[in-house]
Motif scaffolding. Structure first.
Motif, PDB file in Angstrom:
ATOM      1  N   PHE A  47      19.541  81.933  19.581  1.00 49.04           N
ATOM      2  CA  PHE A  47      20.184  81.326  20.749  1.00 49.04           C
ATOM      3  C   PHE A  47      19.528  79.980  21.023  1.00 49.04           C
ATOM      4  CE2 PHE A  47      21.423  80.941  25.237  1.00 49.04           C
ATOM      5  CZ  PHE A  47      22.766  81.273  25.122  1.00 49.04           C
ATOM      6  N   PRO A  48      20.332  78.935  21.268  1.00 47.17           N
ATOM      7  CA  PRO A  48      19.769  77.584  21.373  1.00 47.17           C
ATOM      8  C   PRO A  48      18.855  77.352  22.574  1.00 47.17           C
ATOM      9  CG  PRO A  48      22.099  77.569  21.902  1.00 47.17           C
ATOM     10  CD  PRO A  48      21.775  78.945  21.413  1.00 47.17           C
ATOM     11  N   LEU A  49      18.897  78.208  23.557  1.00 48.54           N
ATOM     12  CA  LEU A  49      18.063  78.022  24.745  1.00 48.54           C
ATOM     13  C   LEU A  49      17.320  79.319  25.021  1.00 48.54           C
ATOM     14  CD1 LEU A  49      17.295  76.225  27.178  1.00 48.54           C
ATOM     15  CD2 LEU A  49      19.196  77.274  28.394  1.00 48.54           C
ATOM     16  N   GLN A  50      16.018  79.299  24.879  1.00 45.08           N
ATOM     17  CA  GLN A  50      15.223  80.476  25.186  1.00 45.08           C
ATOM     18  C   GLN A  50      14.835  80.436  26.659  1.00 45.08           C
ATOM     19  OE1 GLN A  50      14.614  83.160  23.116  1.00 45.08           O
ATOM     20  NE2 GLN A  50      16.162  82.071  21.928  1.00 45.08           N
ATOM     21  N   LEU A  51      14.697  81.579  27.267  1.00 45.56           N
ATOM     22  CA  LEU A  51      14.363  81.659  28.688  1.00 45.56           C
ATOM     23  C   LEU A  51      12.859  81.519  28.894  1.00 45.56           C
ATOM     24  CD1 LEU A  51      16.795  84.393  30.018  1.00 45.56           C
ATOM     25  CD2 LEU A  51      16.820  81.948  30.473  1.00 45.56           C
ATOM     26  N   MET A  72      11.052  83.278  31.755  1.00 47.81           N
ATOM     27  CA  MET A  72      11.992  83.180  32.869  1.00 47.81           C
ATOM     28  C   MET A  72      12.985  84.337  32.807  1.00 47.81           C
ATOM     29  SD  MET A  72      12.770  79.089  33.016  1.00 47.81           S
ATOM     30  CE  MET A  72      13.589  79.214  34.614  1.00 47.81           C
ATOM     31  N   GLU A  73      13.671  84.557  33.913  1.00 43.21           N
ATOM     32  CA  GLU A  73      14.758  85.527  34.001  1.00 43.21           C
ATOM     33  C   GLU A  73      15.955  84.858  34.646  1.00 43.21           C
ATOM     34  OE1 GLU A  73      12.607  89.847  34.663  1.00 43.21           O
ATOM     35  OE2 GLU A  73      13.910  89.053  36.230  1.00 43.21           O
ATOM     36  N   LEU A  74      17.136  85.294  34.251  1.00 49.09           N
ATOM     37  CA  LEU A  74      18.369  84.869  34.903  1.00 49.09           C
ATOM     38  C   LEU A  74      18.991  86.080  35.574  1.00 49.09           C
ATOM     39  CD1 LEU A  74      20.295  82.566  32.414  1.00 49.09           C
ATOM     40  CD2 LEU A  74      19.253  81.938  34.583  1.00 49.09           C
ATOM     41  N   HIS A  75      19.370  85.929  36.831  1.00 42.19           N
ATOM     42  CA  HIS A  75      20.084  86.975  37.547  1.00 42.19           C
ATOM     43  C   HIS A  75      21.512  86.468  37.725  1.00 42.19           C
ATOM     44  CE1 HIS A  75      16.253  88.931  39.393  1.00 42.19           C
ATOM     45  NE2 HIS A  75      16.112  88.630  38.118  1.00 42.19           N
ATOM     46  N   ALA A  99      24.215  81.968  38.741  1.00 43.87           N
ATOM     47  CA  ALA A  99      23.054  82.277  37.905  1.00 43.87           C
ATOM     48  C   ALA A  99      21.820  81.767  38.631  1.00 43.87           C
ATOM     49  CB  ALA A  99      23.178  81.608  36.539  1.00 43.87           C
ATOM     50  N   GLU A 100      20.964  82.684  39.023  1.00 46.68           N
ATOM     51  CA  GLU A 100      19.713  82.303  39.685  1.00 46.68           C
ATOM     52  C   GLU A 100      18.590  82.474  38.679  1.00 46.68           C
ATOM     53  OE1 GLU A 100      17.299  82.989  43.855  1.00 46.68           O
ATOM     54  OE2 GLU A 100      18.930  84.346  43.334  1.00 46.68           O
ATOM     55  N   ALA A 101      17.854  81.397  38.466  1.00 49.06           N
ATOM     56  CA  ALA A 101      16.757  81.402  37.498  1.00 49.06           C
ATOM     57  C   ALA A 101      15.436  81.644  38.214  1.00 49.06           C
ATOM     58  CB  ALA A 101      16.715  80.079  36.745  1.00 49.06           C
ATOM     59  N   PHE A 102      14.598  82.481  37.600  1.00 49.86           N
ATOM     60  CA  PHE A 102      13.279  82.799  38.135  1.00 49.86           C
ATOM     61  C   PHE A 102      12.231  82.554  37.060  1.00 49.86           C
ATOM     62  CE2 PHE A 102      16.151  85.397  40.602  1.00 49.86           C
ATOM     63  CZ  PHE A 102      15.635  85.330  41.890  1.00 49.86           C
ATOM     64  N   VAL A 103      11.080  82.062  37.473  1.00 46.41           N
ATOM     65  CA  VAL A 103       9.922  81.985  36.593  1.00 46.41           C
ATOM     66  C   VAL A 103       9.146  83.292  36.788  1.00 46.41           C
ATOM     67  CG1 VAL A 103       7.760  80.772  36.100  1.00 46.41           C
ATOM     68  CG2 VAL A 103       9.782  79.479  36.832  1.00 46.41           C
ATOM     69  N   VAL A 104       8.774  83.942  35.687  1.00 45.36           N
ATOM     70  CA  VAL A 104       8.025  85.197  35.752  1.00 45.36           C
ATOM     71  C   VAL A 104       6.551  84.851  35.525  1.00 45.36           C
ATOM     72  CG1 VAL A 104       7.735  87.516  34.808  1.00 45.36           C
ATOM     73  CG2 VAL A 104      10.007  86.453  34.845  1.00 45.36           C
ATOM     74  N   LEU A 105       5.765  85.015  36.575  1.00 44.99           N
ATOM     75  CA  LEU A 105       4.337  84.702  36.511  1.00 44.99           C
ATOM     76  C   LEU A 105       3.572  85.819  35.800  1.00 44.99           C
ATOM     77  CD1 LEU A 105       3.841  83.240  40.099  1.00 44.99           C
ATOM     78  CD2 LEU A 105       4.303  82.016  37.965  1.00 44.99           C
ATOM     79  N   PRO A 106       2.337  85.553  35.344  1.00 49.46           N
ATOM     80  CA  PRO A 106       1.557  86.581  34.641  1.00 49.46           C
ATOM     81  C   PRO A 106       1.369  87.874  35.434  1.00 49.46           C
ATOM     82  CG  PRO A 106       0.541  84.441  34.337  1.00 49.46           C
ATOM     83  CD  PRO A 106       1.656  84.249  35.340  1.00 49.46           C
ATOM     84  N   ASN A 107       1.371  87.796  36.768  1.00 54.06           N
ATOM     85  CA  ASN A 107       1.225  89.013  37.573  1.00 54.06           C
ATOM     86  C   ASN A 107       2.573  89.681  37.854  1.00 54.06           C
ATOM     87  OD1 ASN A 107       2.413  87.393  39.495  1.00 54.06           O
ATOM     88  ND2 ASN A 107       0.694  87.454  40.932  1.00 54.06           N
ATOM     89  N   ALA A 113      13.583  79.411  40.801  1.00 46.73           N
ATOM     90  CA  ALA A 113      13.537  78.057  40.252  1.00 46.73           C
ATOM     91  C   ALA A 113      14.784  77.258  40.635  1.00 46.73           C
ATOM     92  CB  ALA A 113      13.393  78.099  38.737  1.00 46.73           C
ATOM     93  N   PHE A 114      15.973  77.780  40.342  1.00 44.89           N
ATOM     94  CA  PHE A 114      17.213  77.097  40.714  1.00 44.89           C
ATOM     95  C   PHE A 114      18.372  78.082  40.692  1.00 44.89           C
ATOM     96  CE2 PHE A 114      16.597  76.349  36.169  1.00 44.89           C
ATOM     97  CZ  PHE A 114      17.797  76.785  35.633  1.00 44.89           C
ATOM     98  N   LEU A 115      19.460  77.651  41.297  1.00 47.12           N
ATOM     99  CA  LEU A 115      20.673  78.456  41.395  1.00 47.12           C
ATOM    100  C   LEU A 115      21.842  77.595  40.964  1.00 47.12           C
ATOM    101  CD1 LEU A 115      22.136  81.054  42.448  1.00 47.12           C
ATOM    102  CD2 LEU A 115      22.185  79.953  44.684  1.00 47.12           C
ATOM    103  N   LEU A 116      22.641  78.101  40.024  1.00 47.81           N
ATOM    104  CA  LEU A 116      23.841  77.402  39.573  1.00 47.81           C
ATOM    105  C   LEU A 116      25.058  78.272  39.815  1.00 47.81           C
ATOM    106  CD1 LEU A 116      22.795  76.046  36.053  1.00 47.81           C
ATOM    107  CD2 LEU A 116      23.018  74.733  38.151  1.00 47.81           C
ATOM    108  N   ASN A 117      26.145  77.653  40.227  1.00 51.23           N
ATOM    109  CA  ASN A 117      27.422  78.345  40.259  1.00 51.23           C
ATOM    110  C   ASN A 117      28.072  78.122  38.901  1.00 51.23           C
ATOM    111  OD1 ASN A 117      27.042  79.133  42.871  1.00 51.23           O
ATOM    112  ND2 ASN A 117      28.230  77.465  43.745  1.00 51.23           N
TER     113      ASN A 117
END
Length: 187
Positions: A47-51, A72-75, A99-107, A113-117
């Motif tokens: 896939f051309p874009l890794q999360l 990262m995660e996409l919801h 699509a709401e993007a989240f950064v997943v921290l080590p804990n 991070a951002f929200l796109l329609n």
């Protein structure tokens, strides 16, 4: 109303109206069933874009600066009920999602991070070839609309992200949908 063909030999005739399809879409939407979380390990390696923030840095350099090379995660979720319309040559669908993007921290904490329609117009065309029932799915129209930068981060460069998302959908999503709907033998 559509007249059904006269049966001259045994056959199976299946008719689904827009009302039935849109009622099902309404039921799935109101039940909250049109939601999906995607993590980096769910995407194909090709896939051309890794999360990861490193990959997303092309679209939002501040994201990479603030959270260097984090997963990262996409919801994904529907903002509105999908709509289906039937035409003699194809089925047309309108999907309204976010699509709401989240950064997943080590804990394991998730930082927004951002929200796109993401709105997509989809066309499905059924086909019958010999004794095979099949179909094709295609996308048309623009996909992404910026909604909000979160946590003080600017909205990513949407045009670049939309281009890559379309490429990924054409490369993986549409072939997957087409493989799922065709070819199936007709009894």
């Amino acid at each position: 109303p559509t007249a059904l063909p006269a049966a001259h030999e045994p056959m199976l005739l299946l008719a689904i109206t827009e009302f039935v399809a849109n009622s099902a879409a309404f039921a799935y939407f109101t039940a909250g069933a049109l939601r999906r979380n995607i993590s980096s390990n769910m995407l194909p390696r090709r896939f051309p874009l890794q999360l990861r923030t490193k990959s997303m840095g092309v679209f939002s350099p501040q994201l990479q600066e603030r959270y260097p090379d984090q997963p990262m995660e996409l919801h994904l979720s529907a903002r509105r009920q999908p709509l289906l319309s039937c035409h003699p040559d194809a089925l047309h669908g309108a999907l309204f999602s976010s699509a709401e993007a989240f950064v997943v921290l080590p804990n394991a904490t998730r930082v927004p991070a951002f929200l796109l329609n993401i709105d997509a117009n989809v066309t499905g065309k059924p086909t019958i070839t010999g004794n095979r029932l099949g179909g094709t799915v295609s996308l048309r129209g623009p996909l992404c609309l910026p909604h909000a930068g979160l946590m003080g981060l600017p909205v990513p460069q949407v045009k670049r992200l939309e281009t890559l998302l379309k490429f990924g959908l054409w490369l993986f999503g549409v072939p997957w949908a087409n493989s799922e709907c065709c070819p199936h033998p007709v009894p």
